[in-house]
Design a protein around this motif. Structure first.
Motif, PDB file in Angstrom:
ATOM      1  N   CYS A   1      -1.699   6.842   0.142  1.00 32.95           N
ATOM      2  CA  CYS A   1      -2.957   6.266   0.185  1.00 32.95           C
ATOM      3  C   CYS A   1      -3.331   6.542   1.674  1.00 32.95           C
ATOM      4  N   LYS A   2      -2.340   6.216   2.629  1.00 30.70           N
ATOM      5  CA  LYS A   2      -2.686   6.449   4.075  1.00 30.70           C
ATOM      6  C   LYS A   2      -2.671   7.995   4.263  1.00 30.70           C
TER       7      LYS A   2
ATOM      8  N   GLN B   1       1.000  -2.977  -6.048  1.00 32.03           N
ATOM      9  CA  GLN B   1       0.533  -1.896  -4.994  1.00 32.03           C
ATOM     10  C   GLN B   1      -0.612  -1.105  -5.223  1.00 32.03           C
TER      11      GLN B   1
ATOM     12  N   VAL C   1       0.823  -1.160  -0.036  1.00 30.04           N
ATOM     13  CA  VAL C   1      -0.040   0.122  -0.081  1.00 30.04           C
ATOM     14  C   VAL C   1       0.744   1.395   0.131  1.00 30.04           C
TER      15      VAL C   1
ATOM     16  N   ARG D   1      -6.973  -6.473   3.377  1.00 25.74           N
ATOM     17  CA  ARG D   1      -5.407  -5.936   3.757  1.00 25.74           C
ATOM     18  C   ARG D   1      -5.572  -4.461   3.667  1.00 25.74           C
ATOM     19  N   PHE D   2      -6.000  -4.013   2.337  1.00 25.72           N
ATOM     20  CA  PHE D   2      -5.955  -2.509   1.961  1.00 25.72           C
ATOM     21  C   PHE D   2      -6.763  -1.940   3.074  1.00 25.72           C
ATOM     22  N   LYS D   3      -7.889  -2.455   3.336  1.00 27.60           N
ATOM     23  CA  LYS D   3      -8.844  -1.664   4.199  1.00 27.60           C
ATOM     24  C   LYS D   3      -8.361  -1.719   5.681  1.00 27.60           C
ATOM     25  N   ARG D   4      -7.716  -2.375   6.193  1.00 28.67           N
ATOM     26  CA  ARG D   4      -7.026  -2.590   7.403  1.00 28.67           C
ATOM     27  C   ARG D   4      -5.954  -1.470   7.739  1.00 28.67           C
ATOM     28  N   GLU D   5      -5.482  -1.031   6.470  1.00 33.08           N
ATOM     29  CA  GLU D   5      -4.388   0.331   6.393  1.00 33.08           C
ATOM     30  C   GLU D   5      -4.997   1.439   6.494  1.00 33.08           C
ATOM     31  N   LEU D   6      -6.515   1.593   6.464  1.00 38.53           N
ATOM     32  CA  LEU D   6      -7.245   2.994   6.568  1.00 38.53           C
ATOM     33  C   LEU D   6      -7.962   2.658   7.807  1.00 38.53           C
ATOM     34  N   ASP D   7      -7.519   3.318   8.820  1.00 38.86           N
ATOM     35  CA  ASP D   7      -8.021   3.395  10.066  1.00 38.86           C
ATOM     36  C   ASP D   7      -9.052   4.520  10.225  1.00 38.86           C
TER      37      ASP D   7
ATOM     38  N   ASP E   1       2.182   4.575   0.445  1.00 39.28           N
ATOM     39  CA  ASP E   1       2.074   5.531   1.719  1.00 39.28           C
ATOM     40  C   ASP E   1       1.097   6.894   1.468  1.00 39.28           C
TER      41      ASP E   1
END
Length: 137
Positions: free
Chosen positions: A14-15, A38, A10, A107-113, A12
């Motif tokens: 994106c976050k 990615q 992912v 996995r991607f969704k977990r990166e977006l808190d 950076d």
């Protein structure tokens, strides 16, 4: 690409952009796409843009992940906002693309808190404004 679920990086940005949407309300929406191995930022919409602007920004025949900051008023007349995560996987997109997006989504969704509501859509009717509004309340 044997293990797409754990091998997908992912970017950076994106976050960073998601944090700006969530904390500073810099954007109304952000779309993300998978390039190579990615997830990267595809497009973003300004705070003035509408839900129609967002749905019109999604490609008709390619998958995308998206976040949308939905503002609404409750029955008690309170202003609220919810962040939607939308997995856009149109029926017309290639099967391989759909599989890669599906296997990488969690996995991607977990990166977006800060995601509050998740929605999967294969055609525009599955993410109509009425559906978004009913899921927000």
């Amino acid at each position: 690409m044997a293990n797409a679920a754990s091998g997908m990086a992912v970017d950076d940005e994106c976050k960073l952009k998601f944090h700006e949407l969530k904390a500073k309300r810099t954007y109304r929406f952000i779309t993300f796409k998978i390039e190579g191995q990615q997830v990267v930022v595809d497009k973003f919409g300004s705070p003035e843009e509408s839900y129609d602007d967002f749905t019109n920004s999604l490609p008709a025949d390619e998958c995308r992940y998206a976040v949308f900051d939905f503002d609404f008023t409750t029955d008690e007349n309170c202003q609220k906002s919810k962040i939607f995560f939308i997995a856009w996987s149109p029926d017309t997109s290639r099967v391989r693309m759909k599989m890669v997006y599906a296997s990488s989504k969690d996995r991607f969704k977990r990166e977006l808190d800060g995601i509050q509501v998740e929605l999967q859509a294969t055609d525009p009717s599955e993410m109509s404004f009425d559906i978004i509004k009913s899921r927000a309340l």
